[in-house]
Write an enzyme that holds these catalytic residues in place. Structure first.
Site, PDB file in Angstrom:
ATOM      1  N   LEU A 273       0.866  -1.167   0.000  1.00  0.00           N
ATOM      2  CA  LEU A 273       0.000   0.000   0.000  1.00  0.00           C
ATOM      3  C   LEU A 273       0.907   1.223   0.000  1.00  0.00           C
ATOM      4  O   LEU A 273       1.979   1.206   0.615  1.00  0.00           O
ATOM      5  CB  LEU A 273      -0.896   0.037   1.240  1.00  0.00           C
ATOM      6  CG  LEU A 273      -1.963  -1.053   1.390  1.00  0.00           C
ATOM      7  CD1 LEU A 273      -2.666  -0.902   2.739  1.00  0.00           C
ATOM      8  CD2 LEU A 273      -2.967  -1.003   0.251  1.00  0.00           C
ATOM      9  N   ASP A 274       0.487   2.285  -0.675  1.00  0.00           N
ATOM     10  CA  ASP A 274       1.235   3.531  -0.618  1.00  0.00           C
ATOM     11  C   ASP A 274       1.434   3.946   0.837  1.00  0.00           C
ATOM     12  O   ASP A 274       0.599   3.657   1.690  1.00  0.00           O
ATOM     13  CB  ASP A 274       0.495   4.649  -1.348  1.00  0.00           C
ATOM     14  CG  ASP A 274       0.508   4.487  -2.861  1.00  0.00           C
ATOM     15  OD1 ASP A 274       1.312   3.675  -3.360  1.00  0.00           O
ATOM     16  OD2 ASP A 274      -0.294   5.174  -3.529  1.00  0.00           O
ATOM     17  N   CYS A 275       2.517   4.652   1.084  1.00  0.00           N
ATOM     18  CA  CYS A 275       2.830   5.102   2.438  1.00  0.00           C
ATOM     19  C   CYS A 275       1.644   5.814   3.084  1.00  0.00           C
ATOM     20  O   CYS A 275       1.312   5.554   4.247  1.00  0.00           O
ATOM     21  CB  CYS A 275       4.048   6.026   2.391  1.00  0.00           C
ATOM     22  SG  CYS A 275       4.553   6.680   4.001  1.00  0.00           S
ATOM     23  N   ASP A 276       0.991   6.705   2.356  1.00  0.00           N
ATOM     24  CA  ASP A 276      -0.073   7.523   2.930  1.00  0.00           C
ATOM     25  C   ASP A 276      -1.431   6.839   2.948  1.00  0.00           C
ATOM     26  O   ASP A 276      -2.397   7.373   3.497  1.00  0.00           O
ATOM     27  CB  ASP A 276      -0.181   8.849   2.173  1.00  0.00           C
ATOM     28  CG  ASP A 276       1.050   9.718   2.371  1.00  0.00           C
ATOM     29  OD1 ASP A 276       1.696   9.582   3.425  1.00  0.00           O
ATOM     30  OD2 ASP A 276       1.363  10.522   1.476  1.00  0.00           O
ATOM     31  N   THR A 277      -1.534   5.654   2.353  1.00  0.00           N
ATOM     32  CA  THR A 277      -2.781   4.883   2.348  1.00  0.00           C
ATOM     33  C   THR A 277      -2.816   3.962   3.555  1.00  0.00           C
ATOM     34  O   THR A 277      -1.838   3.273   3.849  1.00  0.00           O
ATOM     35  CB  THR A 277      -2.903   4.056   1.061  1.00  0.00           C
ATOM     36  OG1 THR A 277      -2.827   4.906  -0.069  1.00  0.00           O
ATOM     37  CG2 THR A 277      -4.211   3.283   1.027  1.00  0.00           C
TER      38      THR A 277
END
Length: 217
Positions: free
Chosen positions: A63-67
């Site tokens: 998952l993306d860091c900010d997700t």
């Protein structure tokens, strides 16, 4: 150029949702990388935290860091192979919840826009006729005052797919410091994108499993 400042959250340190002899499932917080980068400060990430407790953990997807949201790990090579095959063959079903700027209309639909990298500005992506196929189904859940709560179901797993698809519709995800305009960035202290559920076939039991973590926005 996007400046990446990494300050991973420490509370909760590790939110484990399921463990058996073959898989581990966590609820990843926003702001925590799935796997480490080259810089020493990025070595604190989801996989490193899981390995502290389960030394056999293997990263299966990201998952993306900010997700935030559901992230699964394998505990042996056979489980890793079987799970990765499910992701590659689009058999793993993922459901995301996002809050986006403005009121989305129509209330449901499919976004079929190929995506490709911006060559001189990685990891940014853009809609590109020469890009790779990227397909996302969406369903509006609720219109708020100046935003929309929306369910997103990607058929493909391109880099930043949901962010760029929503941007292409004219409704950037709130708090998206990569793609949103200033108003949408300032509307939230975090990226309002959450991996709410993941459905897979257990690599050994061959039963259908769905892991759910409700969004909190």
């Amino acid at each position: 150029m996007h400046i990446f400042s990494y300050q991973p959250p420490s509370i909760p340190w590790l939110d484990i949702r399921h463990v058996d002899k073959d898989i581990i499932v966590i609820n990843k917080p926003s702001g925590l990388l799935s796997n480490p980068g080259r810089a020493p400060e990025t070595h604190d990430c989801a996989i490193s935290r899981v390995i502290e407790r389960y030394s056999d953990a293997i990263l299966v997807h990201r998952l993306d860091c900010d997700t935030s949201g559901i992230l699964i790990f394998a505990r042996n090579k056979k489980a890793e192979s079987l799970l990765k095959t499910q992701f590659q063959n689009r058999e793993a079903k993922k459901v995301y919840i996002a809050e986006v700027a403005g009121h989305v209309s129509p209330l449901s639909g499919q976004i079929d826009l190929a995506l490709g990298p911006i060559a001189d500005n990685p990891p940014f992506q853009q809609v590109s006729a020469q890009g790779k196929v990227a397909i996302t189904d969406y369903q509006v859940l609720k219109h708020r005052d100046n935003s929309t709560l929306i369910e997103l179901c990607p058929h493909t797993g391109r880099t930043h797919q949901l962010r760029v698809h929503m941007l292409a519709l004219g409704h950037p995800i709130l708090g998206d410091t990569f793609y949103a305009d200033t108003a949408a960035i300032n509307a939230s202290p975090r990226l309002k994108l959450h991996a709410k559920s993941l459905s897979i076939t257990h690599p050994y039991k061959l039963t259908q499993l769905t892991f759910v973590s409700p969004e909190h926005f």
